[in-house]
Motif scaffolding. Structure first.
Motif, PDB file in Angstrom:
ATOM      1  N   LYS A  49       0.837  -1.199   0.000  1.00 36.86           N
ATOM      2  CA  LYS A  49       0.000   0.000   0.000  1.00 36.86           C
ATOM      3  C   LYS A  49       0.875   1.253   0.000  1.00 36.86           C
ATOM      4  O   LYS A  49       1.985   1.241   0.515  1.00 36.86           O
ATOM      5  CB  LYS A  49      -0.924   0.037   1.225  1.00 36.86           C
ATOM      6  N   GLU A  64      -0.010   4.115   4.969  1.00 36.87           N
ATOM      7  CA  GLU A  64      -0.069   3.178   6.095  1.00 36.87           C
ATOM      8  C   GLU A  64      -1.510   2.933   6.544  1.00 36.87           C
ATOM      9  O   GLU A  64      -1.863   1.816   6.928  1.00 36.87           O
ATOM     10  CB  GLU A  64       0.755   3.712   7.266  1.00 36.87           C
ATOM     11  N   LEU A  79      -3.256   0.030   5.060  1.00 43.57           N
ATOM     12  CA  LEU A  79      -2.659  -1.287   5.292  1.00 43.57           C
ATOM     13  C   LEU A  79      -3.429  -2.001   6.397  1.00 43.57           C
ATOM     14  O   LEU A  79      -3.422  -1.574   7.548  1.00 43.57           O
ATOM     15  CB  LEU A  79      -1.194  -1.124   5.688  1.00 43.57           C
ATOM     16  N   TYR A  82       4.491  -0.516   3.116  1.00 41.44           N
ATOM     17  CA  TYR A  82       3.911   0.798   2.814  1.00 41.44           C
ATOM     18  C   TYR A  82       5.011   1.853   2.737  1.00 41.44           C
ATOM     19  O   TYR A  82       6.139   1.649   3.176  1.00 41.44           O
ATOM     20  CB  TYR A  82       2.871   1.184   3.870  1.00 41.44           C
TER      21      TYR A  82
END
Length: 357
Positions: free
Chosen positions: A196, A199, A202, A213
């Motif tokens: 991703k 964050e 995620l 991330y």
């Protein structure tokens, strides 16, 4: 798109060259955009297949669709992270080794292999993925292992089927969200990875093992950023590991630079080059890359991507063979178009032209 499984042909000193890191980001970004082309987009262009879409046509699709899609950064990030693993990027190889060791309680560090998972990617076929899975290889979960070959069809097809999602085994009900599978080269155990950009996007789902991330605020820290997530029912059992790739540690910075540059290229590739704003390409490096793409705007995107892959491999292997690197080279190494002189060179390395217009 060619390879989906990493191979060992690179060398660390070559990968740590910022020019090569920018080039691997460029490859991932172009692949990311091309992977999101759908049947609806073909109404905007003359090409009838993904193989024949030109840079000009990708530019048209970008202006009409992708420029308004805030999720494209994450799509391109996913492809670029894969290429960083594929080309043996030092920091990311160490990051994934540490994540696997955190989950498995191992202590070894070795080359990481990766599969770019293709459930929602028209450029990657299931058969191509299957060819890289060996008998006896398994998918890791904290509770039990699952035979990869036995479940690969179900996992792959679950992405587009609510019914099939309901048939996934208890411990891998969310594995259809996988972006990559990774494993140590000598291991038989694969770990499902979600990638991703932010964050906050995620999230852990059963079957996913590692989350990667981008960390824009982590400007000074260079240590590996690993955060284990423990099982709700067992505080001694780690179910998931979050891994941050910080902006300042080479790859994150180079990716953000190249993503901005590619969006500018796609925005301007159908314009009159004389009318292109200097502000879009303020440095000589950026203008050089734009001109390389502009002069090859009628070339198929896949041909350009494959050429860039060959160029990157050539630079990595040349450094490996010669064991030298000029750290003062500032120009991003993108082949200039239409070379006709066999003696044309850039930093002592012969350049191969992009596709023929």
């Amino acid at each position: 798109m060619g390879e989906v499984l990493t191979q060992s042909f690179s060398w660390r000193i070559a990968i740590e060259n910022p020019n090569n890191q920018k080039l691997m980001s460029l490859i991932g970004i172009l692949e990311g955009y091309l992977s999101k082309v759908t049947k609806n987009h073909f109404r905007l262009i003359n090409s009838k297949s993904l193989d024949s879409i030109t840079l000009c046509e990708l530019g048209l699709i970008y202006k009409n669709s992708f420029s308004k899609n805030t999720g494209m950064n994450g799509v391109c990030w996913e492809h670029s992270v894969f290429h960083s693993i594929y080309h043996n990027h030092t920091y990311i190889q160490d990051l994934i080794n540490t994540a696997i060791n955190t989950l498995s309680k191992e202590t070894t560090s070795e080359r990481i292999n990766a599969i770019l998972w293709g459930s929602e990617k028209p450029t990657i076929s299931l058969e191509n993925i299957k060819s890289n899975i060996k008998d006896g290889e398994v998918i890791w979960t904290p509770s039990k292992e699952y035979d990869f070959k036995e479940y690969i069809d179900l996992i792959y097809n679950s992405f587009n089927s609510k019914t099939l999602k309901g048939t996934l085994p208890e411990h891998i009900t969310g594995i259809w969200k996988t972006d990559l599978f990774v494993k140590k080269k000598s291991s038989n155990t694969w770990y499902a990875v979600t990638v991703k950009w932010n964050e906050y996007d995620l999230k852990y789902y059963p079957g996913l093992s590692i989350g990667i991330y981008f960390e824009p605020m982590n400007l000074l820290r260079q240590e590996l950023n690993i955060v284990p997530i423990f099982n709700n029912n067992n505080n001694n059992m780690i179910s998931f590991v979050k891994c941050a790739i910080p902006f300042a540690y080479n790859f994150g910075e180079h990716y953000t630079y190249m993503f901005r540059l590619v969006t500018n290229i796609l925005s301007n590739i159908n314009s009159n080059i004389k009318g292109t704003s200097f502000l879009d390409f303020p440095s000589s490096d950026e203008h050089h890359i734009f001109r390389s793409f502009y002069d090859n705007r009628n070339s198929p995107c896949l041909q350009v991507i494959n050429h860039l892959k060959d160029t990157l491999k050539y630079y990595i292997n040349t450094v490996k063979q010669n064991e030298i690197i000029n750290a003062t080279d500032r120009q991003i190494i993108i082949p200039k178009p239409n070379f006709t002189n066999d003696n044309e060179e850039n930093y002592g390395i012969k350049i191969v032209p992009l596709g023929v217009c």
